[in-house]
Scaffold this motif. Structure first.
Motif, PDB file in Angstrom:
ATOM      1  N   GLU A  26      33.725  43.630  37.734  1.00 49.86           N
ATOM      2  CA  GLU A  26      34.000  42.260  37.314  1.00 49.86           C
ATOM      3  C   GLU A  26      34.537  41.481  38.510  1.00 49.86           C
ATOM      4  OE1 GLU A  26      36.584  39.675  34.043  1.00 49.86           O
ATOM      5  OE2 GLU A  26      36.612  41.859  33.969  1.00 49.86           O
ATOM      6  N   GLU A  27      34.188  40.201  38.581  1.00 47.55           N
ATOM      7  CA  GLU A  27      34.763  39.351  39.620  1.00 47.55           C
ATOM      8  C   GLU A  27      36.273  39.269  39.440  1.00 47.55           C
ATOM      9  OE1 GLU A  27      33.343  38.102  42.208  1.00 47.55           O
ATOM     10  OE2 GLU A  27      31.335  38.803  41.674  1.00 47.55           O
ATOM     11  N   PRO A  28      37.033  39.294  40.523  1.00 49.70           N
ATOM     12  CA  PRO A  28      36.643  39.094  41.927  1.00 49.70           C
ATOM     13  C   PRO A  28      36.299  40.365  42.689  1.00 49.70           C
ATOM     14  CG  PRO A  28      39.013  39.064  41.736  1.00 49.70           C
ATOM     15  CD  PRO A  28      38.490  39.248  40.345  1.00 49.70           C
ATOM     16  N   GLY A  29      35.973  41.449  42.025  1.00 47.03           N
ATOM     17  CA  GLY A  29      35.551  42.663  42.713  1.00 47.03           C
ATOM     18  C   GLY A  29      36.719  43.532  43.138  1.00 47.03           C
ATOM     19  N   LEU A  30      36.552  44.207  44.268  1.00 50.32           N
ATOM     20  CA  LEU A  30      37.563  45.110  44.801  1.00 50.32           C
ATOM     21  C   LEU A  30      38.452  44.342  45.770  1.00 50.32           C
ATOM     22  CD1 LEU A  30      38.360  48.245  44.939  1.00 50.32           C
ATOM     23  CD2 LEU A  30      37.097  48.225  47.099  1.00 50.32           C
ATOM     24  N   LEU A  31      39.747  44.262  45.434  1.00 51.67           N
ATOM     25  CA  LEU A  31      40.690  43.487  46.237  1.00 51.67           C
ATOM     26  C   LEU A  31      42.007  44.241  46.367  1.00 51.67           C
ATOM     27  CD1 LEU A  31      40.431  39.859  44.766  1.00 51.67           C
ATOM     28  CD2 LEU A  31      39.453  40.675  46.916  1.00 51.67           C
ATOM     29  N   PRO A  32      42.836  43.894  47.363  1.00 47.27           N
ATOM     30  CA  PRO A  32      44.203  44.393  47.346  1.00 47.27           C
ATOM     31  C   PRO A  32      44.833  44.079  45.984  1.00 47.27           C
ATOM     32  CG  PRO A  32      43.757  43.331  49.434  1.00 47.27           C
ATOM     33  CD  PRO A  32      42.558  43.078  48.565  1.00 47.27           C
ATOM     34  N   THR A  33      45.571  45.017  45.440  1.00 50.72           N
ATOM     35  CA  THR A  33      46.020  44.926  44.049  1.00 50.72           C
ATOM     36  C   THR A  33      46.695  43.603  43.720  1.00 50.72           C
ATOM     37  OG1 THR A  33      46.334  47.316  44.126  1.00 50.72           O
ATOM     38  CG2 THR A  33      47.284  46.161  42.260  1.00 50.72           C
ATOM     39  N   GLY A  34      47.551  43.133  44.603  1.00 50.28           N
ATOM     40  CA  GLY A  34      48.272  41.896  44.343  1.00 50.28           C
ATOM     41  C   GLY A  34      47.395  40.668  44.277  1.00 50.28           C
ATOM     42  N   ARG A  35      46.202  40.742  44.838  1.00 50.93           N
ATOM     43  CA  ARG A  35      45.304  39.584  44.890  1.00 50.93           C
ATOM     44  C   ARG A  35      44.407  39.453  43.663  1.00 50.93           C
ATOM     45  NH1 ARG A  35      46.528  36.094  49.184  1.00 50.93           N
ATOM     46  NH2 ARG A  35      46.991  37.310  51.049  1.00 50.93           N
ATOM     47  N   TRP A  36      44.304  40.520  42.863  1.00 52.51           N
ATOM     48  CA  TRP A  36      43.267  40.527  41.826  1.00 52.51           C
ATOM     49  C   TRP A  36      43.507  39.471  40.757  1.00 52.51           C
ATOM     50  CZ3 TRP A  36      41.001  41.031  37.153  1.00 52.51           C
ATOM     51  CH2 TRP A  36      39.678  41.491  37.134  1.00 52.51           C
ATOM     52  N   HIS A  37      44.741  39.337  40.309  1.00 51.08           N
ATOM     53  CA  HIS A  37      45.074  38.327  39.296  1.00 51.08           C
ATOM     54  C   HIS A  37      45.599  37.096  40.024  1.00 51.08           C
ATOM     55  CE1 HIS A  37      44.417  40.888  35.789  1.00 51.08           C
ATOM     56  NE2 HIS A  37      45.004  41.858  36.467  1.00 51.08           N
ATOM     57  N   LYS A  38      44.777  36.083  40.128  1.00 54.54           N
ATOM     58  CA  LYS A  38      45.090  34.938  40.981  1.00 54.54           C
ATOM     59  C   LYS A  38      46.354  34.204  40.554  1.00 54.54           C
ATOM     60  CE  LYS A  38      40.328  34.150  42.450  1.00 54.54           C
ATOM     61  NZ  LYS A  38      39.184  33.194  42.475  1.00 54.54           N
ATOM     62  N   GLY A  39      46.679  34.232  39.266  1.00 55.59           N
ATOM     63  CA  GLY A  39      47.850  33.510  38.804  1.00 55.59           C
ATOM     64  C   GLY A  39      49.164  34.233  39.046  1.00 55.59           C
ATOM     65  N   SER A  40      49.103  35.474  39.521  1.00 53.10           N
ATOM     66  CA  SER A  40      50.312  36.251  39.732  1.00 53.10           C
ATOM     67  C   SER A  40      51.031  35.808  41.002  1.00 53.10           C
ATOM     68  CB  SER A  40      49.954  37.738  39.839  1.00 53.10           C
ATOM     69  OG  SER A  40      51.042  38.493  40.300  1.00 53.10           O
ATOM     70  N   LEU A  41      52.355  35.871  40.990  1.00 63.89           N
ATOM     71  CA  LEU A  41      53.128  35.562  42.197  1.00 63.89           C
ATOM     72  C   LEU A  41      52.789  36.530  43.324  1.00 63.89           C
ATOM     73  CD1 LEU A  41      56.647  34.791  40.668  1.00 63.89           C
ATOM     74  CD2 LEU A  41      54.972  33.152  41.556  1.00 63.89           C
ATOM     75  N   HIS A  42      52.386  37.744  42.961  1.00 60.90           N
ATOM     76  CA  HIS A  42      52.043  38.725  43.979  1.00 60.90           C
ATOM     77  C   HIS A  42      50.807  38.314  44.778  1.00 60.90           C
ATOM     78  CE1 HIS A  42      54.267  41.864  41.351  1.00 60.90           C
ATOM     79  NE2 HIS A  42      55.070  41.370  42.260  1.00 60.90           N
ATOM     80  N   ALA A  43      50.010  37.406  44.230  1.00 66.92           N
ATOM     81  CA  ALA A  43      48.799  36.973  44.929  1.00 66.92           C
ATOM     82  C   ALA A  43      49.118  36.230  46.222  1.00 66.92           C
ATOM     83  CB  ALA A  43      47.945  36.091  44.016  1.00 66.92           C
ATOM     84  N   TYR A  44      50.366  35.793  46.365  1.00 65.71           N
ATOM     85  CA  TYR A  44      50.760  35.049  47.560  1.00 65.71           C
ATOM     86  C   TYR A  44      51.370  35.946  48.634  1.00 65.71           C
ATOM     87  CZ  TYR A  44      50.016  31.141  44.423  1.00 65.71           C
ATOM     88  OH  TYR A  44      49.446  30.254  43.534  1.00 65.71           O
ATOM     89  N   LEU A  45      51.500  37.228  48.336  1.00 63.28           N
ATOM     90  CA  LEU A  45      52.067  38.158  49.300  1.00 63.28           C
ATOM     91  C   LEU A  45      50.989  38.648  50.262  1.00 63.28           C
ATOM     92  CD1 LEU A  45      54.266  40.338  46.917  1.00 63.28           C
ATOM     93  CD2 LEU A  45      55.060  38.596  48.528  1.00 63.28           C
TER      94      LEU A  45
END
Length: 278
Positions: free
Chosen positions: A235-254
């Protein structure tokens, strides 16, 4: 529920208790804290990586529930989340979206199972806990708790920070193949997996520390982790660093290296049934 404990259960570190310590929990012993401190002195981002993985599990359970999935198998569930981050327990996250969610928690550690029996089953017994080794996949799938799942409805399988602790590649691929053969249409498999891609020298030291403590740990590359999902599409967005997968998460900015792992969600090729799930 009587728990049969191994003779060395309090004198030898376990991956589950070390992870609990990294998350700020209390289900650990001095031997686990000693190892955890050694790991963090070498890899200072390790507690953040553990937090990212735990929150990814909750976010993914909610995401799958929004897709119409109300049945889950949490393989290698580990200890319940510490009280300060209760929502990161996957059953609570799924219930917020799908009140009739049902989670079968599975772990090979009898102490984990004992704790999960207390905290994860739910007041109505809507969830269950199984003590089993996921490498014996056919035995897991034959347990009453798993056979009670409705095979006419999709199932979400969560394998979060589990597969790095199985060092045999063939064993991992066989486990996943058996799961894919068993899962009904509309199902999904979520995997997070440690990698050395982002910080190779630090992770090499991490592996060495674990090995000297009697714990085998096997990070894998992005290509190896991607291959674990084949032949199911990602499923999009595919294989990503874990923190990046859910774009709305604060971890996506790390920074990506804070994750120390990749995440991906693969979908059963026949997704028609998921659109009609109850």
């Amino acid at each position: 529920m009587r728990t049969l404990l191994p003779d060395n259960w309090a004198s030898t570190p376990t991956e589950s208790r070390v992870n609990d310590y990294l998350l700020g929990g209390e289900d650990n012993f001095a031997v686990d804290r000693e190892l955890g401190d050694r790991l963090v002195r070498t890899v200072d981002w390790l507690p953040r990586a553990a937090q990212i993985t735990r929150m990814y599990g909750a976010l993914t359970a909610a995401h799958l529930a929004r897709r119409g999935i109300h049945q889950f198998m949490d393989l290698g569930c580990g200890y319940p989340s510490p009280s300060f981050s209760e929502i990161s327990n996957v059953h609570l996250a799924a219930e917020q979206v799908m009140p009739n969610a049902k989670v079968v928690h599975i772990d090979h550690d009898p102490v984990v199972v004992s704790q999960a029996q207390v905290h994860l089953v739910g007041p109505r017994g809507e969830h269950s806990i199984v003590c089993a080794d996921i490498r014996k996949t056919e035995d897991v799938l034959a347990t009453p708790e798993v056979t009670a799942l409705d095979r006419d409805q999709p199932v979400g399988v969560l394998l979060h920070d589990v597969l790095p602790w199985i060092t045999d590649d063939g064993e991992v691929h066989e486990l996943l193949a058996k799961l894919r053969d068993w899962l009904p249409a509309g199902s999904a498999i979520s995997i997070t997996h440690a990698t050395a891609d982002m910080r190779p020298h630090e992770v090499e030291d991490l592996v060495d520390i674990y090995e000297k403590s009697g714990l085998a740990f096997c990070p894998r590359s992005a290509s190896e982790i991607g291959a674990l999902h084949e032949p199911w599409p990602l499923e999009e967005p595919g294989l990503l660093p874990t923190g990046r997968w859910h774009k709305g998460s604060l971890h996506a900015y790390l920074p990506d290296a804070q994750s120390g792992a990749y995440a991906a969600l693969s979908l059963h090729p026949d997704q028609d049934r998921s659109r009609h799930a109850r």
